[in-house]
Design an enzyme around this catalytic site. Structure first.
Site, PDB file in Angstrom:
ATOM      1  N   THR A  43       1.040  -1.216   0.105  1.00 53.89           N
ATOM      2  CA  THR A  43      -0.001  -0.137   0.091  1.00 53.89           C
ATOM      3  C   THR A  43       0.817   1.095   0.224  1.00 53.89           C
ATOM      4  O   THR A  43       1.061   1.981   1.040  1.00 53.89           O
ATOM      5  CB  THR A  43      -0.954   0.242   1.278  1.00 53.89           C
ATOM      6  OG1 THR A  43      -0.007  -0.057   2.473  1.00 53.89           O
ATOM      7  CG2 THR A  43      -1.799  -1.172   1.247  1.00 53.89           C
TER       8      THR A  43
ATOM      9  N   THR B 270      -1.182  -2.437   5.600  1.00 53.56           N
ATOM     10  CA  THR B 270      -1.681  -1.181   6.186  1.00 53.56           C
ATOM     11  C   THR B 270      -2.598  -0.347   5.585  1.00 53.56           C
ATOM     12  O   THR B 270      -2.274  -0.098   4.435  1.00 53.56           O
ATOM     13  CB  THR B 270      -0.411  -0.192   6.701  1.00 53.56           C
ATOM     14  OG1 THR B 270       0.259  -1.319   7.602  1.00 53.56           O
ATOM     15  CG2 THR B 270      -1.125   0.730   7.469  1.00 53.56           C
TER      16      THR B 270
ATOM     17  N   LEU C 162       5.405  -5.880  12.459  1.00 51.16           N
ATOM     18  CA  LEU C 162       6.839  -6.460  12.594  1.00 51.16           C
ATOM     19  C   LEU C 162       7.861  -5.412  12.184  1.00 51.16           C
ATOM     20  O   LEU C 162       7.930  -4.589  11.517  1.00 51.16           O
ATOM     21  CB  LEU C 162       6.802  -7.279  11.410  1.00 51.16           C
ATOM     22  CG  LEU C 162       5.503  -8.676  11.326  1.00 51.16           C
ATOM     23  CD1 LEU C 162       5.544  -9.219   9.925  1.00 51.16           C
ATOM     24  CD2 LEU C 162       5.625  -9.572  12.475  1.00 51.16           C
ATOM     25  N   ARG C 163       8.816  -5.411  13.102  1.00 45.72           N
ATOM     26  CA  ARG C 163       9.979  -4.792  12.651  1.00 45.72           C
ATOM     27  C   ARG C 163      10.826  -5.596  12.038  1.00 45.72           C
ATOM     28  O   ARG C 163      11.140  -6.568  11.841  1.00 45.72           O
ATOM     29  CB  ARG C 163      11.013  -4.450  13.895  1.00 45.72           C
ATOM     30  CG  ARG C 163      10.138  -3.497  14.840  1.00 45.72           C
ATOM     31  CD  ARG C 163      10.726  -3.330  16.405  1.00 45.72           C
ATOM     32  NE  ARG C 163      11.130  -4.544  16.815  1.00 45.72           N
ATOM     33  CZ  ARG C 163      11.582  -5.335  17.549  1.00 45.72           C
ATOM     34  NH1 ARG C 163      12.726  -4.411  18.353  1.00 45.72           N
ATOM     35  NH2 ARG C 163      11.471  -6.466  18.084  1.00 45.72           N
TER      36      ARG C 163
ATOM     37  N   HIS D 206      16.155   6.359  21.088  1.00 47.96           N
ATOM     38  CA  HIS D 206      17.714   6.502  20.561  1.00 47.96           C
ATOM     39  C   HIS D 206      17.670   7.942  19.540  1.00 47.96           C
ATOM     40  O   HIS D 206      17.164   7.724  18.637  1.00 47.96           O
ATOM     41  CB  HIS D 206      18.371   5.220  19.892  1.00 47.96           C
ATOM     42  CG  HIS D 206      18.241   4.244  20.815  1.00 47.96           C
ATOM     43  ND1 HIS D 206      19.165   3.948  21.856  1.00 47.96           N
ATOM     44  CD2 HIS D 206      17.379   3.090  21.103  1.00 47.96           C
ATOM     45  CE1 HIS D 206      18.829   2.842  22.703  1.00 47.96           C
ATOM     46  NE2 HIS D 206      17.914   2.392  21.945  1.00 47.96           N
TER      47      HIS D 206
ATOM     48  N   GLY E  43      13.395   6.148   9.017  1.00 45.19           N
ATOM     49  CA  GLY E  43      13.212   5.856   7.742  1.00 45.19           C
ATOM     50  C   GLY E  43      12.447   4.718   7.760  1.00 45.19           C
ATOM     51  O   GLY E  43      11.880   4.274   8.566  1.00 45.19           O
TER      52      GLY E  43
ATOM     53  N   CYS F 294       7.700   1.788   6.845  1.00 42.29           N
ATOM     54  CA  CYS F 294       6.421   2.279   7.522  1.00 42.29           C
ATOM     55  C   CYS F 294       6.148   3.469   8.105  1.00 42.29           C
ATOM     56  O   CYS F 294       5.218   4.117   7.644  1.00 42.29           O
ATOM     57  CB  CYS F 294       6.422   0.932   8.668  1.00 42.29           C
ATOM     58  SG  CYS F 294       5.857  -0.620   8.305  1.00 42.29           S
TER      59      CYS F 294
END
Ligand code: UDX
Length: 437
Positions: A86, A122, A153-154, A254, A260, A263
């Site tokens: 998307t 998403t 999810l990372r 951090h 960036g 997502c």
């Protein structure tokens, strides 16, 4: 259970492979012939630690297969996940739902019997309602229930995030769909991961709100970092000091070159657009987006300042290009803007990244690609660390010192204590903490 995953990109592949690992039978579908052919040959088209092993094991066990055609697997499926892209729509920043609607119509044409269609991509609030309308109006004899199940999810930690999630958000109020989704996630439920059922629109918004909040948290600490530099405080200690307050928490504090990835930039922009459309503007997120955009260019200026105000004709060595470590993803990576600022300033830019160089070649301007940190540091006027890959955490400063032309390290991820760097005769520039030589 028989599950079909439409879209074998990042989210689809990770989710499909992990669901197969839970014992379900999964078919991952993609329109890209090359992608499916590669997967069938046993090649994994993305870099994600651990994914290749899970895919291989579940293929061997007969629980995971791939297909270019969705009709046959969808006909026998209990659940069909939509995990297609998307992207931000060109021009207005809204999420582009072309692929979602196209997939939905193909699915509806193929389903037989009661089937749950789940949006994993998403999607803006209301997309589930629109899918339901399409199914009702255009496929009135099909028995489909639409559920929202956003992913959190990372990249680089996606397998762990899937298997040990903080929560699984499920947007549906239909009893039959609730029962089916409980069955899909039963192995996680047994692991005590909470299944959180809510209305579909609420679930769709949870995804955007979570990402916007995290983007805002990062942006907050980045602004605190700028203030720290002006007043002589240390942002890492501020982050620790506020993070010990459980109401704030110590994660995502951090300071760095700006967020960036695939997502945060896309989802913050889409949320801003949705909020404006509903005449309920989200100023905090609008500002977050603007601050983060400016920050990337400001990091270029920071490097130039570390080089006594000009990089014209100077060699700059860049360590790390991807938007974060353990991924080959260059989408919206701060490095793109920083490198451009240095090229605009007349620098000779040499770069190295453990996994991201192929993707970088498609988005970076005229730079030289090296094989390791030491090769690109040879004759450099400054070494700039942009992404905190593990292999940059223990640089051999003695060796570096013999190679560089000027001993300058700009550490945009604050991974080194100043003393360790200056001890070897380097000048050290960090984000939101003391610089020196
Ligand atoms: C994110 C969300 O974490 C995940 O839940 C969502 O579904 C997808 O988007 P991802 O984009 O893979 O995941 O990476 P993440 O680890 O969240 O980092 C995003 C960006 O923020 C990176 O550029 C990272 O370097 C930056 N970041 C993160 C910071 O600058 N500081 C931090 O403290 C944390």
């Amino acid at each position: 259970m028989r599950i079909v995953m439409i879209g074998s990109g990042y989210v689809g592949l990770v989710s499909g492979a992990c669901l197969a690992d839970f014992g379900h039978h999964i078919t991952c579908v993609d329109k890209s012939v090359e992608k499916i052919d590669a997967l069938e040959r046993g090649e994994v088209p993305i870099f994600e630690p651990g994914l290749d092993t899970i895919i291989a094991q579940n293929r061997a066990a007969g629980r995971l297969d791939f297909s270019k055609d969705l009709a046959a697997p969808v006909a026998s499926a209990d659940v069909v996940f939509i995990a297609v892209g998307t992207p931000s729509r060109r021009g207005d920043g809204h999420a582009d739902l072309t692929y979602v609607y196209a997939a939905a119509r193909e699915i509806a044409a193929a389903v037989e019997g009661f089937t749950v269609v789940v949006t994993k991509s998403t999607v803006p609030v209301g997309t589930g309602d629109e899918l339901e309308r399409i199914f009702r109006d255009e496929f009135p004899d099909k028995d489909i229930s639409v559920v929202s199940n956003p992913e959190f999810l990372r990249e680089g930690a996606a397998i762990t995030d899937f298997k040990r999630p903080d929560r699984i958000v499920l947007g549906t109020e239909e009893p039959r769909a609730i029962e089916v989704m409980r069955e899909v996630y039963r192995p996680l439920y047994l692991n005590e991961a909470p299944l959180y059922f809510c209305e579909r629109r609420t679930s769709e918004l949870i995804k955007y709100a979570a990402n916007a909040f995290l983007a805002m948290k990062i942006t907050f600490i980045n602004e605190i970092a700028d203030l720290c530099e002006q007043i002589g405080a240390d942002v890492q200690k501020v982050a620790k000091g506020i993070g010990m307050d459980k109401r704030i928490g110590d994660k995502f504090l951090h300071a760095g070159p700006g967020y960036g990835g695939s997502c945060f930039p896309k989802d913050t922009l889409a949320l801003v657009k949705t909020a404006q459309d509903y005449d309920s503007p989200m100023r905090l997120i609008e500002t977050t987006v603007a601050i983060n955009d400016n920050r990337k260019r400001a990091m270029g200026r920071k490097v130039i300042a570390a080089c006594d105000g000009t990089v014209r004709g100077k060699k700059i060595a860049i360590l790390g290009l991807t938007f974060k470590p353990n991924t080959d993803d260059m989408r919206d990576a701060p490095s793109i803007t920083i490198v451009q600022a240095l090229l605009d300033g007349g620098a000779d830019v040499h770069v190295y990244d453990p996994e991201g160089m192929d993707a970088a070649r498609e988005v970076l301007g005229p730079v030289v690609y090296g094989r390791d940190p030491y090769e690109i540091a040879d004759g450099a006027d400054a070494v700039v660390l942009i992404t905190e890959w593990d292999e940059f955490r223990a640089l051999d400063f003695k060796r570096l010192k013999t190679l560089v032309s000027q001993p300058v390290l700009v550490d945009l991820r604050n991974i080194y204590p100043i003393a360790e760097v200056t001890r070897h005769g380097f000048s050290y520039f960090a984000v939101g903490k003391k610089s020196g030589s």
